[in-house]
Design a protein around this motif. Structure first.
Motif, PDB file in Angstrom:
ATOM      1  N   LEU A 238      -6.636  -1.589  -7.033  1.00 41.27           N
ATOM      2  CA  LEU A 238      -5.414  -2.208  -6.513  1.00 41.27           C
ATOM      3  C   LEU A 238      -5.370  -2.156  -4.987  1.00 41.27           C
ATOM      4  N   ARG A 239      -5.700  -1.005  -4.427  1.00 42.53           N
ATOM      5  CA  ARG A 239      -5.707  -0.889  -2.963  1.00 42.53           C
ATOM      6  C   ARG A 239      -6.728  -1.841  -2.347  1.00 42.53           C
TER       7      ARG A 239
ATOM      8  N   LEU B 245       0.832  -1.203   0.000  1.00 40.40           N
ATOM      9  CA  LEU B 245       0.000   0.000   0.000  1.00 40.40           C
ATOM     10  C   LEU B 245       0.869   1.257   0.000  1.00 40.40           C
TER      11      LEU B 245
ATOM     12  N   ARG C  44       7.087   0.578  -8.198  1.00 40.63           N
ATOM     13  CA  ARG C  44       6.400   1.855  -8.377  1.00 40.63           C
ATOM     14  C   ARG C  44       6.761   2.861  -7.286  1.00 40.63           C
ATOM     15  N   SER C  45       7.265   2.372  -6.164  1.00 42.37           N
ATOM     16  CA  SER C  45       7.647   3.280  -5.074  1.00 42.37           C
ATOM     17  C   SER C  45       8.853   4.135  -5.450  1.00 42.37           C
TER      18      SER C  45
ATOM     19  N   ILE D  60       4.615  -3.628  -8.155  1.00 41.99           N
ATOM     20  CA  ILE D  60       4.099  -2.583  -7.259  1.00 41.99           C
ATOM     21  C   ILE D  60       5.215  -1.995  -6.420  1.00 41.99           C
TER      22      ILE D  60
ATOM     23  N   LEU E   5      -5.800   2.352  -9.433  1.00 39.57           N
ATOM     24  CA  LEU E   5      -5.239   2.416  -8.088  1.00 39.57           C
ATOM     25  C   LEU E   5      -6.265   2.092  -7.013  1.00 39.57           C
TER      26      LEU E   5
ATOM     27  N   LEU F 245      -3.260  -3.790 -12.686  1.00 34.73           N
ATOM     28  CA  LEU F 245      -1.986  -3.153 -13.019  1.00 34.73           C
ATOM     29  C   LEU F 245      -1.995  -2.640 -14.461  1.00 34.73           C
TER      30      LEU F 245
ATOM     31  N   GLU G 287      -3.928   0.492 -14.503  1.00 33.57           N
ATOM     32  CA  GLU G 287      -3.498   1.515 -13.545  1.00 33.57           C
ATOM     33  C   GLU G 287      -4.670   1.940 -12.653  1.00 33.57           C
TER      34      GLU G 287
ATOM     35  N   SER H 199       3.696   1.516  -1.391  1.00 31.63           N
ATOM     36  CA  SER H 199       4.389   1.618  -2.674  1.00 31.63           C
ATOM     37  C   SER H 199       3.533   2.216  -3.771  1.00 31.63           C
ATOM     38  N   LEU H 200       2.218   2.160  -3.614  1.00 35.69           N
ATOM     39  CA  LEU H 200       1.338   2.679  -4.666  1.00 35.69           C
ATOM     40  C   LEU H 200       1.385   4.200  -4.700  1.00 35.69           C
TER      41      LEU H 200
END
Length: 210
Positions: free
Chosen positions: A182-183, A90, A132-133, A129, A179, A174, A177, A92-93
């Motif tokens: 994803l969360r 979470l 992505r951070s 993921i 988000l 993914l 995209e 990292s998003l």
């Protein structure tokens, strides 16, 4: 840290680690340095060095007889690892989609998550993921969490339903995209496992006795 001056030692370390992560050596299994030395056609010294390195990574522990064994999974350890993995994912998003407003950006590595059936597809998705951070420490810790959970993911289908479908879902999120999805997925994914942690540990223990 890899010591490029000792490629032979690094090879032994990588091969033993790969065997642990892929469950060739199962959780709780005793690791005898002389036998491993024969298997890898080397002396006992680089084997013991590799096992001590793996102890530092939490994949191996000292046995009661002074030897080594693959680190077994406990209920508390598994729950703690699930919690940490969830929180790191979470974190990292990104807060919002990068690129043009309202339009998804190319997924890049996410497109390749499902290409290799021999690979841990969920670990690959999580690594996307973590990347992505744009924080190398998060990436490295995330990769290590994937290694710690590799054997666990192998038995999850014996306890949980829809595991294969989860991989398809996260790959789709993914690519798009998405988000918000994803969360939501990350939270649901880990909640399902936290509620079944005891059964997953029991399955790991049963397999170690086979």
């Amino acid at each position: 840290m890899i010591d490029n001056r000792n490629p032979g030692r690094n090879r032994i370390y990588r091969e033993i680690k790969a065997s642990i992560v892929s469950s060739v050596y199962r959780m709780g299994e005793k690791l005898e340095a002389p036998k491993l030395a024969d298997r890898y056609n080397t002396s006992v010294t680089p084997v013991r060095e590799a096992l001590f390195r793996l102890m530092g990574e939490g994949l191996v522990r000292s046995a009661s007889d002074g030897g080594f064994q693959v680190q077994p999974m406990t209920h508390k350890r598994l729950r703690d690892t699930y919690h940490f993995n969830r929180d790191l994912l979470l974190m990292s998003l990104p807060r919002r989609i990068r690129g043009e407003a309202g339009r998804p950006t190319p997924a890049g590595p996410a497109e390749h998550i499902m290409e290799d059936g021999e690979r841990d597809a969920m670990a690959s998705a999580f690594n996307v993921i973590f990347a992505r951070s744009e924080n190398m420490q998060i990436v490295l810790v995330g990769r290590h969490l994937n290694e710690l959970l590799a054997a666990t993911r192998a038995v999850e289908p014996l306890v949980l339903s829809r595991v294969e479908q989860e991989t398809l879902e996260i790959a789709e999120h993914l690519r798009n995209e998405d988000l918000i999805s994803l969360r939501r997925f990350i939270k649901t994914y880990h909640h399902r496992r936290l509620t079944k942690a005891a059964q997953i540990v029991a399955e790991l223990a049963a397999q170690s006795l086979e």
